[in-house]
Design a protein around this motif. Structure first.
Motif, short mmCIF file in Angstrom:
data_model
loop_
_atom_site.label_atom_id
_atom_site.label_comp_id
_atom_site.label_asym_id
_atom_site.label_seq_id
_atom_site.Cartn_x
_atom_site.Cartn_y
_atom_site.Cartn_z
N ARG A 125 43.80 47.29 34.08
CA ARG A 125 43.48 48.70 34.10
C ARG A 125 44.74 49.54 34.32
O ARG A 125 44.96 50.56 33.62
CB ARG A 125 42.44 48.96 35.21
N ALA A 126 45.57 49.12 35.25
CA ALA A 126 46.79 49.88 35.53
C ALA A 126 47.72 49.81 34.33
O ALA A 126 48.37 50.80 33.97
CB ALA A 126 47.49 49.32 36.77
N ARG A 127 47.75 48.67 33.68
CA ARG A 127 48.64 48.54 32.53
C ARG A 127 48.21 49.50 31.42
O ARG A 127 49.02 50.24 30.86
CB ARG A 127 48.64 47.09 32.02
N SER A 128 46.88 49.51 31.16
CA SER A 128 46.46 50.39 30.07
C SER A 128 46.64 51.85 30.47
O SER A 128 46.90 52.71 29.64
CB SER A 128 45.01 50.10 29.67
N PHE A 161 55.32 48.06 40.34
CA PHE A 161 54.19 48.64 39.63
C PHE A 161 54.57 49.02 38.21
O PHE A 161 53.84 48.73 37.27
CB PHE A 161 53.65 49.86 40.38
N PHE A 162 55.72 49.69 38.08
CA PHE A 162 56.05 50.18 36.75
C PHE A 162 56.53 49.07 35.81
O PHE A 162 56.42 49.18 34.60
CB PHE A 162 57.09 51.31 36.83
N THR A 163 57.07 48.00 36.37
CA THR A 163 57.52 46.94 35.47
C THR A 163 56.42 45.92 35.19
O THR A 163 56.20 45.54 34.05
CB THR A 163 58.77 46.23 36.04
N GLU A 181 45.22 48.72 42.94
CA GLU A 181 46.38 47.97 43.42
C GLU A 181 47.31 48.85 44.22
O GLU A 181 47.25 50.07 44.19
CB GLU A 181 47.12 47.25 42.28
N ARG A 182 48.20 48.18 44.95
CA ARG A 182 49.11 48.87 45.83
C ARG A 182 50.37 48.03 45.84
O ARG A 182 50.36 46.86 46.23
CB ARG A 182 48.50 48.93 47.23
N GLN A 183 51.49 48.60 45.34
CA GLN A 183 52.70 47.80 45.11
C GLN A 183 53.91 48.65 45.39
O GLN A 183 53.83 49.87 45.46
CB GLN A 183 52.78 47.43 43.63
N SER A 184 55.04 48.01 45.44
CA SER A 184 56.27 48.79 45.48
C SER A 184 56.39 49.47 44.13
O SER A 184 55.89 49.00 43.11
CB SER A 184 57.49 47.90 45.70
N GLY A 185 57.04 50.64 44.11
CA GLY A 185 57.15 51.41 42.88
C GLY A 185 57.77 50.59 41.77
O GLY A 185 57.24 50.56 40.65
N ASP A 186 58.88 49.89 42.07
CA ASP A 186 59.57 49.12 41.03
C ASP A 186 58.62 48.11 40.39
O ASP A 186 58.52 48.01 39.17
CB ASP A 186 60.76 48.39 41.63
N VAL A 241 60.75 58.29 42.46
CA VAL A 241 60.55 58.73 43.83
C VAL A 241 59.74 57.74 44.67
O VAL A 241 59.86 57.72 45.89
CB VAL A 241 59.88 60.13 43.84
N ALA A 242 58.94 56.91 44.02
CA ALA A 242 57.96 56.12 44.78
C ALA A 242 58.58 54.96 45.54
O ALA A 242 59.31 54.16 44.97
CB ALA A 242 56.89 55.58 43.83
N ASP A 243 58.29 54.87 46.83
CA ASP A 243 58.54 53.62 47.54
C ASP A 243 57.37 52.69 47.23
O ASP A 243 57.55 51.53 46.92
CB ASP A 243 58.61 53.86 49.05
N THR A 244 56.17 53.28 47.35
CA THR A 244 54.96 52.50 47.11
C THR A 244 54.10 53.26 46.10
O THR A 244 54.06 54.48 46.14
CB THR A 244 54.14 52.35 48.41
N VAL A 245 53.41 52.55 45.24
CA VAL A 245 52.46 53.17 44.33
C VAL A 245 51.07 52.65 44.66
O VAL A 245 50.89 51.45 44.91
CB VAL A 245 52.80 52.84 42.86
N MET A 246 50.12 53.57 44.71
CA MET A 246 48.74 53.15 44.93
C MET A 246 47.97 53.58 43.70
O MET A 246 48.01 54.75 43.32
CB MET A 246 48.20 53.84 46.18
N PHE A 247 47.28 52.65 43.05
CA PHE A 247 46.54 52.97 41.83
C PHE A 247 45.05 53.04 42.14
O PHE A 247 44.45 52.08 42.62
CB PHE A 247 46.82 51.94 40.75
#
Ligand code: ATP
Ligand code: ATP
Ligand code: MG
Ligand code: MG
Lengths: 269, 241, 267, 220, 269
Positions: free
Chosen positions: A255-258, A247-249, A240-245, A226-232
């Motif tokens: 920190r976000a990875r763990s 962020f997940f890849t 961090e703040r990235q496009s969803g694609d 669903v995410a256009d943007t992800v904010m962690f």
């Protein structure tokens, strides 16, 4: 729709999106404490019309607090919130009360009024707060209920509904006010696993219809879709703040990875 | 200890003692004495409940001065025994108001004020017991303070208030037994008149008269307590369901 | 404007409303209201008590009914206990007290007494098995009294060594006495005579203690109008032999034969 | 307002103050113990006793203390049972209070989550061990607020002892009024005397309540 | 270890496993009702030593009730429960009390005693019920706490622990009695997602050490990894009973298949 800022510090100043449009919601230097405990530290970001922003972060990082600030449910200690280009005067309940008809919100805990039927729950805001005609509201309600396939529960009381049905009605209740922005705070967290799906599917449909949404969730698969943007968020700071694609890849921070690792099913080592 | 006292001559007096209740108009007089007590309780509740509801609602507001004053009002009634309250009103009320006030009025005023204090606490407690989630949900729909009170807080807390109010009603009725101390002809006073008028024929009247009054209070207050409990249970189930 | 009784405040509202609540109702106001409110005991046979049919009777009540008749108004009886007699006047709950009200100096400062209609002094009743014949025998023993009576005041001041058990009402003090909770009971002797007759096994061992006193009607301090009227009424009734008649019908049946009308009635 | 009258009444009221305190302390203690027994009997559904305990509670919760005292003091002697005024006061108040106290304890016990007792059973604890290690420590803590309210209530109710000639505060104050006709002074002293007992007591109980709540359960 | 019965009706009569051993626990024709409502209808199955049995089924199907019956926490209306070859007399609290030292149980809601420290919680059963020497119990406790890495919380109160820590202590508390069988009823359902993992990993370790366990869970990935046998319950009836591998790859009944579908992440259509 997605904006591709990849940054660990949030942008300052209102950023128009690709189309040059002003953001629907824009937050600058937001600070919020409970007593001595600073829960949000200098948070800034924008949300554009039609965008779906997913807020991720460990428990206690401040996600709920942030989303509650965006609806004026918390007093804040500093910063600026701008909605449709206009600054909302800080901690001004009257100003927020007017805005809340344009910003819908759904909570984790079932928040339907248990003493009212489904129909009365849905009508309350539009008729008593927005002062719209009942006939018109009812017509809209029927449409919305049909959409979520709960027409037959119109005269039921919340206690007669399952958890998933309750949350879908809560979403309908917010939609009946014709909001321009929807806030979702872990709306599936209290649900039995079998019911999670029916609620998430409704939210996916809303996203497809270009509803602007800010979503806190622990359902990673759903977030990814669903995410256009992800904010962690961590410790009240946007890490961090990235496009969803992206962020997940390949998340930018360790920190976000763990965090993503810890959310994946057990035993995937 | 009681059993050891149950010697034989007792049975003779038992029969005669009970008769006192049925001599002349005694039974109706006792009941009308009880009627006075229940009337006083009823009037006190009628006066005290609306006042208490308003005070209780005011106590949920943020104004610190108002809250402190109302809190003090409540604490006063919490500290002063009801009996003392009754005397205070009995001695002070007529003088301060400069009008004649009979015992019944004194009792209604004293009990009414006491009831209002207790009700204000019940109402406040019930109103703030409504979950913050519910209030937030109302706020998120753009409701104003009054709308929150009217559409969220009150409807969701009345089913908590009602049993508490019924319990209070039972307590007020029981407390009317103190009326005899301010010269109101209540059921106890009538009972004492009966004992006195029959002191020669029924020397053991006290046992039967007080026993009967005990029973009268019980059959009024116990059903109230049962109703309150049933409503409480239902409210709890509703809130969970 | 509240209360069940007649409402003189309303009656005198046009004129002397405030003065009436300062000094109580005048005779005119009582007549206008059509009711006189009289305080009496409800548990003191044969002076003031309630019969099984709910009507009041006794010596005080007979006097009150006569007063009502002579005033041409209805009598509204207000039942009091001993300690409520002064305050019932002070707080305007009644116009007149006819409740075995002994005249004392302290009381004269707070109410106005009319001419007396009965003689009285303090007596002590005790069981035959442990008879008390002088007040000195009571030292260290329990003695029942009713709150607000002359007996209480007398023993408090003159016999501090006596353990006083103080009760709210006559019923309660006699009940406790009969139950053997106390060694003896002190009250007006006239009253004790009657009680001892009803209760075999008890004797009034001390017939008089202290000075002989009188019993009189009382009105609110300053109620000159009602006071004067009552004084006149007592004189007329004495002359008419009302009190002898009342003695015969109300008191004599309750007294033992050694008590004579002269022991009680004032000539 | 006469200071002389107040000063001269002080020693008399002081004695009455001690009587009120003493009788309150004894009755509250007895009521708490009896109430706890009644509540435990019901919690563990002891046959017959549990039902008796319920009847007892209903009977004495729903009748006025004053009538109970009259019955004990004036009524019972006519069938041959005679207790002193103080004994009647203490017995009456303990019985009356225990009906309220058992309600408070029952409330505390029933507030313990079911899973607590079940996990104790799952560990193989016997019913007595469950009372000792789970029901009592958790239930008593939970019942502190209700018990505290009852304590205050009972101390106030001692004023009713006046009707059976116990020389406690209310009785003594009324007596003084009856003898010296100074209602203002003595009423004021009466209210102050109760405040001296009840204000510190209620502050103390509130502190205890807070401490217990924080101490034992935290945010659980 | 896994038995491969693939059947929709439960076997009758005690079934020795491949090694010819008698089952540790054997249940026959178990019936349980609440009033008129029959929650378990004629349930029969065996659990052998070292086996992990996962109980699946929709909400309200009777999983918790069944597991509670296996510890004598519910009175039953019929059937027979046999533990280590011996029949447990029905509804005999005394008999169950003795058995409960051999059957450990962990609940969904945190069930540590809040009035006792972690150490006291753990010691209670071994010292008061099993009457073992405190020194020996303490030594075992230290070993167990080290194993779950919570040694430092020995003297803490449950309120100072996170949800995941509480559940791990609850498991340690049960293990300290040296049970031969462990029952787990959705022990991770009240946990924040990040804490789920630490508890599931502990359970996986137990399984690897051949602890006999009956597990109710909604974590499908975990169930797949841990289950020797899966039993699928609906409406108080065992619809199927299979080896874990078979159940997740090709469930025998439609009902189980649709259940598995509903549990998979949203949007996998
Ligand atoms: N009303 C409050 N009073 C004091 N502290 C609070 C309050 N609400 C939240 N906090 C604190 O603020 C911090 C952020 O809480 P918040 O609920 O926003 O986190 P979250 O990211 O939503 O966590 P979760 O994923 O558990 O919902 C936490 O440390 C929390 O303890
Ligand atoms: N104490 C009780 N009284 C009455 N009915 C009960 C009780 N406990 C459970 N039930 C009923 O028994 C049925 C089975 O409940 P159970 O809790 O065993 O289901 P479950 O499979 O564990 O569900 P979940 O996945 O939601 O935990 C349900 O219909 C439930 O309503
Ligand atoms: Mg949150
Ligand atoms: Mg379950």
């Amino acid at each position: 729709m997605a904006d591709n800022t990849r940054t660990t510090t949030a942008p300052v100043g209102v950023t128009p999106n690709e189309a040059g449009e002003e953001p629907l919601l824009s937050v600058r230097h937001l600070r919020k404490s409970y007593g001595d405990h600073e829960v949000l530290k200098d948070v800034s970001f924008d949300v554009h019309r039609g965008q779906v922003l997913v807020l991720l972060g460990p428990s206690g990082s401040g996600k709920s607090t942030l989303i509650r600030c965006l609806n004026g449910l918390e007093t804040i200690q500093g910063g600026e919130i701008r909605f449709k280009g206009k600054v909302v005067p800080n901690n001004n309940e009257r100003a927020w009360r007017a805005l809340r008809t344009e910003i819908g919100m759904v909570f984790q805990s079932y928040d339907l009024f248990p003493n009212l039927t489904v129909a009365k729950n849905i009508e309350l805001g539009p008729t008593k707060v927005q002062k719209r005609a009942k006939a018109e509201v009812d017509e809209q309600m029927d449409r919305l209920l049909r959409d979520v396939q709960l027409t037959e529960y119109k005269n039921a009381y919340p206690r007669e509904l399952s958890g998933g049905q309750k949350q879908r009605i809560a979403i309908v209740r917010a939609l009946a006010m014709n909001p321009e922005l929807m806030l979702f705070d872990e709306v599936t967290a209290s649900l039995d696993p079998e019911m999670v799906r029916e609620v998430l599917e409704l939210m996916l449909r809303l996203a497809k219809r270009h509803m602007t949404m800010i979503v806190v969730t622990h359902e990673m698969e759903f977030a990814r879709r669903v995410a256009d943007t992800v904010m962690f968020l961590e410790n009240g700071v946007i890490l961090e703040r990235q496009s969803g694609d992206d962020f997940f890849t390949h998340p930018a921070t360790d920190r976000a990875r763990s965090f993503l690792d810890s959310m994946s099913p057990v035993g995937d080592e | 200890m009681v059993l050891s006292a149950m010697t034989d001559p007792l049975h003779v007096t038992l029969a005669s003692g009970m008769d006192v209740l049925f001599v002349g108009d005694n039974l109706t007089r006792l009941l009308s004495g009880l009627g006075t007590s229940v009337t006083v309780a009823g009037l006190a509740l009628l006066a005290g409940i609306p006042l208490g509801v308003v005070l209780g609602a005011l106590r949920t507001l943020r104004n610190p001065v108002l809250r402190a004053v109302l809190r003090l009002y409540l604490e006063f009634f919490r500290i002063v025994p009801t009996l003392v309250l009754l005397f205070l009103s009995y001695y002070i009320l007529p003088r301060e108001l400069g009008v004649q006030v009979d015992g019944v009025t004194v009792a209604v005023v004293a009990f009414g004020l006491w009831v209002s204090a207790e009700i204000s606490d019940i109402v406040r407690g019930a109103l703030i017991s409504v979950s913050e989630h519910q209030v937030d949900a109302g706020r998120a729909l753009g409701m104003s303070g009054l709308q929150l009170l009217w559409y969220v807080r009150i409807p969701q807390s009345v089913n908590l208030m009602i049993p508490a109010v019924i319990n209070l009603a039972a307590r007020v009725i029981m407390t009317t037994s103190l009326l005899l101390l301010i010269s109101v002809i209540d059921v106890v006073t009538v009972g004492q008149q009966i004992m006195e008028a029959n002191r020669m024929t029924h020397p053991d009247a006290a046992f039967w008269v007080y026993g009967f009054i005990f029973f009268l209070y019980f059959i009024i207050c116990w059903p109230l307590a049962m109703i309150a409990r049933a409503l409480e249970k239902r409210a709890k189930e509703r809130n969970n369901g | 404007a509240c209360g069940n009784g007649p409402d003189p405040a309303a009656a005198g509202a046009s004129g002397s409303g405030s003065s009436s609540s300062q000094q109580g109702q005048t005779v005119d106001e009582i007549k206008k209201a059509g009711t006189i409110r009289i305080a009496t005991f409800g548990d003191l046979p044969p002076y003031g008590y309630v019969k099984n049919d709910g009507t009041r009777a006794g010596y005080d009540v007979a006097l009150g009914n006569q007063i009502g008749k002579d005033l041409g108004v209805k009598v509204d009886w207000v039942q009091v206990n001993a300690d409520g007699r002064v305050d019932s006047l002070k707080s305007d709950k009644v116009d007149l007290v006819l409740a075995n009200f002994t005249v004392t100096d302290e009381r004269k400062q707070v109410v106005d007494f009319a001419e007396p209609y009965m003689k009285v002094s303090i007596g002590v009743v005790s069981p035959d098995s442990a008879k008390i014949t002088s007040a000195d025998q009571l030292k260290g023993k329990d003695l029942a009294v009713t709150k607000g009576t002359t007996a209480e005041t007398y023993f408090t001041e003159n016999y501090p060594d006596v353990n006083l058990q103080k009760f709210d009402s006559k019923t309660q003090q006699f009940q406790a006495f009969k139950d053997g909770r106390v060694a003896a009971l002190a009250d007006d002797n006239t009253y004790l005579y009657a009680w001892a007759k009803d209760n075999p096994g008890f004797t009034v061992g001390v017939k008089t203690l202290g000075d002989e006193s009188t019993i009189a009607p009382a009105v609110k301090k300053g109620n000159k109008s009602l006071l004067d009227w009552t004084n006149k009424e007592i004189k007329t009734l004495t002359a008419d032999g009302f009190f002898e008649k009342a003695y015969e019908s109300e008191l004599a049946p309750s007294f033992t034969s050694d008590i004579k009308p002269e022991d009680v009635i004032i000539k | 307002m006469s200071w002389a009258a107040i000063l001269s009444a002080l020693p008399i009221l002081e004695k009455a103050f001690v009587v009120t305190l003493r009788l309150s302390a004894i009755s509250v203690t007895l009521a708490a113990v009896l109430g706890l027994v009644l509540a435990l009997v019901r919690e563990y559904r002891v046959p017959v006793l549990a039902q008796a305990s319920s009847v007892f509670e209903e009977l004495f919760r729903n009748t006025p203390l004053l009538i109970q005292l009259f019955f004990l003091y004036y009524g019972l002697p006519s069938v041959g049972v005679r207790w002193s005024a103080e004994a009647c006061a203490v017995i009456g108040m303990s019985v009356f209070g225990s009906a309220y106290m058992s309600g408070a304890f029952t409330g505390g016990f029933s507030g313990i989550p079911r899973v607590q007792k079940e996990s104790a059973r799952a560990l193989g604890l016997s019913p007595l061990q469950i009372i000792r290690h789970v029901t009592l420590p958790q239930g008593l803590t939970r019942s502190v607020p209700a018990v505290a309210a009852n304590v205050i209530f009972m101390v106030k109710e001692t004023s009713v002892f006046t009707v059976i000639a116990v020389p406690e505060l209310t009785n003594t104050a009324r007596d003084l009024i009856g003898m010296y006709y100074r209602s203002d002074e003595y009423l004021l002293m009466l209210v102050v005397a109760y405040a001296i007992i009840l204000v510190p007591l209620s502050v103390l109980l509130t502190l205890l309540e807070r401490r217990v709540r924080r101490g034992t359960f935290g945010d659980d």
